[in-house]
Design a protein around this motif. Structure first.
Motif, mmCIF file in Angstrom:
data_model
loop_
_atom_site.group_PDB
_atom_site.id
_atom_site.type_symbol
_atom_site.label_atom_id
_atom_site.label_comp_id
_atom_site.label_asym_id
_atom_site.label_seq_id
_atom_site.Cartn_x
_atom_site.Cartn_y
_atom_site.Cartn_z
ATOM 1 N N LEU A 10 27.649 76.966 44.353
ATOM 2 C CA LEU A 10 26.978 78.164 43.843
ATOM 3 C C LEU A 10 28.000 78.986 43.068
ATOM 4 O O LEU A 10 29.093 79.252 43.574
ATOM 5 C CB LEU A 10 26.434 79.001 44.996
ATOM 6 C CG LEU A 10 25.123 78.547 45.632
ATOM 7 C CD1 LEU A 10 24.881 79.304 46.926
ATOM 8 C CD2 LEU A 10 23.955 78.773 44.668
ATOM 9 N N THR A 11 27.652 79.378 41.872
ATOM 10 C CA THR A 11 28.580 80.149 41.050
ATOM 11 C C THR A 11 28.077 81.584 40.888
ATOM 12 O O THR A 11 26.884 81.814 40.674
ATOM 13 C CB THR A 11 28.701 79.504 39.654
ATOM 14 O OG1 THR A 11 28.930 78.115 39.812
ATOM 15 C CG2 THR A 11 29.850 80.115 38.880
ATOM 16 N N TYR A 12 28.987 82.519 41.034
ATOM 17 C CA TYR A 12 28.635 83.933 40.841
ATOM 18 C C TYR A 12 29.648 84.597 39.921
ATOM 19 O O TYR A 12 30.853 84.385 40.069
ATOM 20 C CB TYR A 12 28.641 84.676 42.183
ATOM 21 C CG TYR A 12 27.656 84.143 43.180
ATOM 22 C CD1 TYR A 12 26.358 84.634 43.234
ATOM 23 C CD2 TYR A 12 28.017 83.129 44.065
ATOM 24 C CE1 TYR A 12 25.446 84.135 44.152
ATOM 25 C CE2 TYR A 12 27.110 82.627 44.985
ATOM 26 C CZ TYR A 12 25.827 83.137 45.022
ATOM 27 O OH TYR A 12 24.922 82.644 45.922
ATOM 28 N N LEU A 13 29.173 85.408 39.003
ATOM 29 C CA LEU A 13 30.062 86.167 38.123
ATOM 30 C C LEU A 13 30.024 87.631 38.527
ATOM 31 O O LEU A 13 28.950 88.218 38.660
ATOM 32 C CB LEU A 13 29.602 86.048 36.668
ATOM 33 C CG LEU A 13 29.480 84.638 36.096
ATOM 34 C CD1 LEU A 13 29.102 84.706 34.616
ATOM 35 C CD2 LEU A 13 30.768 83.885 36.280
#
Lengths: 338, 338
Positions: free
Chosen positions: A95-98
């Motif tokens: 899961l990628t979060y910015l």
DNA sequence: CTGTTAGCGCTTTCAT
DNA sequence: ATGAAAGCGCTAACAG
């Protein structure tokens, strides 16, 4: 509706749900004949186990989270690449979060990770992060956390970084040896250990070569490109301007490149520039910029590997491992195509 | 162990699990006094709902997947940025997968998405994808799929693309108007619609300006940078070399830049180059390269918005929406800093 | 070797 | 306004 679940499979096969489950997990309790039948039917009906049911039951998500300030930045893009390679090897989802360099965002993102959505977290802090309570909370709730590149200033955490102090020194020394007498340091404001260490390296190089330290040559920049460019322009426009620039992050090197273009200042004849960067961008930047290339891809891989080690050993950061990778100074030969 | 779940909350409050659940979801069935108490306790105990339990029960993951060939590439990095912005607005999580330009990887990744892990998928196909059965299967199992940038060649899918044909034409025409007589087209082999369309635009420009089409000037490149550079070097080294190059992807423009540097060929004096790219990289490339900048960030946003529209309307692709965004030709003024 | 059963944490009728 | 109970799909302990 995918709809193919264990129940339907079991009905179709005339078996019980648990037998099918065991067969699919290749349990020793199931006969090889039955296994074959089950596997064939699963294939035929395109069965995929429901990750939520499995996650709920096993209290394991087979997922990690990566939290980074931005992605339109070669360093983080390459780091993610490295992370993904390792995660894929391990059969994990990512899961990628910015956070977009916004602490509020970082905080709420990390909070959302508490519920058990992930088995581990990789994070690079954002510029204005001052407290990491949200992360220690997460850690205490049972999720291992590895910090990479932009790590907390304290000592008690698992981190993956590069030799920032040494490289700050090396970079500045490079300028000194190239004949620069007046070297400016472009920093980003904030408590990021990386920038701090690079600046300390810069100062150490000056001391080492008996060059007086002038605080006016340390420029505190921000995340605002236009504001930064104005600052740099001001720095380079006045007479008595520096003849060397140490840009402590890639973005500032690019801004410098722009400004020099703009006010018709020749790099490296009139100003020498050395910057942190990474291989890919370094190759795009004017060949006249010297760069300290961070091994971004390797940092990603090392971080993920460390995290998986912690996940597997259920190590929440009791035995702390700290990894430091080496950056390399890259000096491109000047080119004819200019 | 996070451990704070509805059961513990309920015990602490002396309420039933279902009442607590309802209070947290702000149900009209619960008195405002009770709601306050529940909310306060949830805050105090740092309660976060278990996403797996919720997902299992509601058959909804609040998660989308993004499947791309690579990420160490400005176009995709910016696209992800756009996707994340929209996803965050909608409160969705984003799973990222890299296929590394490998069809086998793409296939198995997509298969793993069948089980209900995600509510929708955004994908940009990899170069050697020839069949998209894995994706139509996924779609039939109830997951809406939006294709962006690298889309299937057929007409029946929701897509977000740019005006590749027009830009191929525009780019080539730019070279023709700049005086080029012999223009090469650097393509990547494969069935990607984007490259195909750009090449068709190139051919159309030649026809329009009565320039004979020479198939030997269409260079089929690969994913191998070194091999590509060798091809380009060969092209530019022989006499009678082209005086214009149309690079149909950014990577090939960078390779061209390298080769020119290497064999001391001046851009744009000896060879003019125009390339697909995006704003950020365009600014790094030599100012003498003209680029067609794709609105990568906007493509990401538009793709995510389209996907969420489909998720909300439970539209699996029955009513097909196709979005085409405009790229823009960017010609940098030549600079003094060279 | 196969089946029965309980339960992961949550939502959602349905009772009260 | 609150609570009891069923069940989402899966695994694992326990029976047979």
């Amino acid at each position: 509706m995918s709809g193919t679940n264990l129940k339907k499979l079991a009905e179709e096969l005339g078996l019980s749900i648990s037998s099918v489950s065991k067969a699919l997990r290749d349990s020793y309790e199931i006969g090889s004949e039955t296994k074959k039948r089950v596997l064939a039917m699963a294939e035929k009906m395109n069965y995929q186990p429901n990750p939520f049911a499995r996650g709920l039951r096993k209290r394991k998500s087979i997922t990690i989270a990566v939290v980074i300030p931005e992605i339109a930045n070669n360093f983080f893009a390459l780091a993610i690449d490295g992370i993904q390679v390792i995660a894929q090897q391990k059969g994990y989802h990512v899961l990628t979060y910015l956070t977009q360099e916004d602490f509020k965002n970082e905080e709420s993102t990390v909070k959302h990770l508490q519920g058990g959505r992930v088995d581990g977290v990789l994070i690079s802090l954002c510029g204005n992060t001052t407290s990491i309570k949200h992360l220690t909370d997460l850690n205490q709730s049972g999720v291992p956390v590895v910090y990479f590149d932009r790590v907390p200033d304290m000592l008690e955490f698992p981190t993956v970084t590069t030799d920032d102090y040494e490289c700050g020194l090396k970079a500045t020394e490079h300028l000194i040896l190239a004949g620069c007498k007046k070297i400016a340091c472009l920093c980003v404001a904030g408590f990021l250990s990386t920038t701090q260490k690079r600046r300390l390296g810069y100062e150490a190089a000056l001391v080492k070569h008996n060059i007086p330290f002038d605080p006016k040559l340390v420029i505190q920049c921000s995340n605002e490109n236009t504001a930064n460019r104005a600052l740099i322009k001001k720095l380079l426009s006045k007479k008595g301007r520096p003849d060397g620039i140490f840009a402590s992050v890639e973005k500032l090197a690019i801004s410098t490149y722009y400004v020099c273009n703009d006010i018709k200042l020749n790099i490296p004849k009139q100003v020498k520039v050395v910057s942190f960067s990474n291989l890919r961008t370094a190759s795009l930047l004017s060949p006249s910029l010297t760069t300290i290339a961070q091994p971004a891809f390797e940092i990603g891989k090392a971080s993920a590997e460390l995290l998986f080690r912690m996940i597997e050993k259920k190590n929440l950061g009791n035995r702390i491992e700290k990894i430091v990778l080496q950056s390399s100074l890259i000096q491109r030969k000047s080119s004819a195509a200019q």
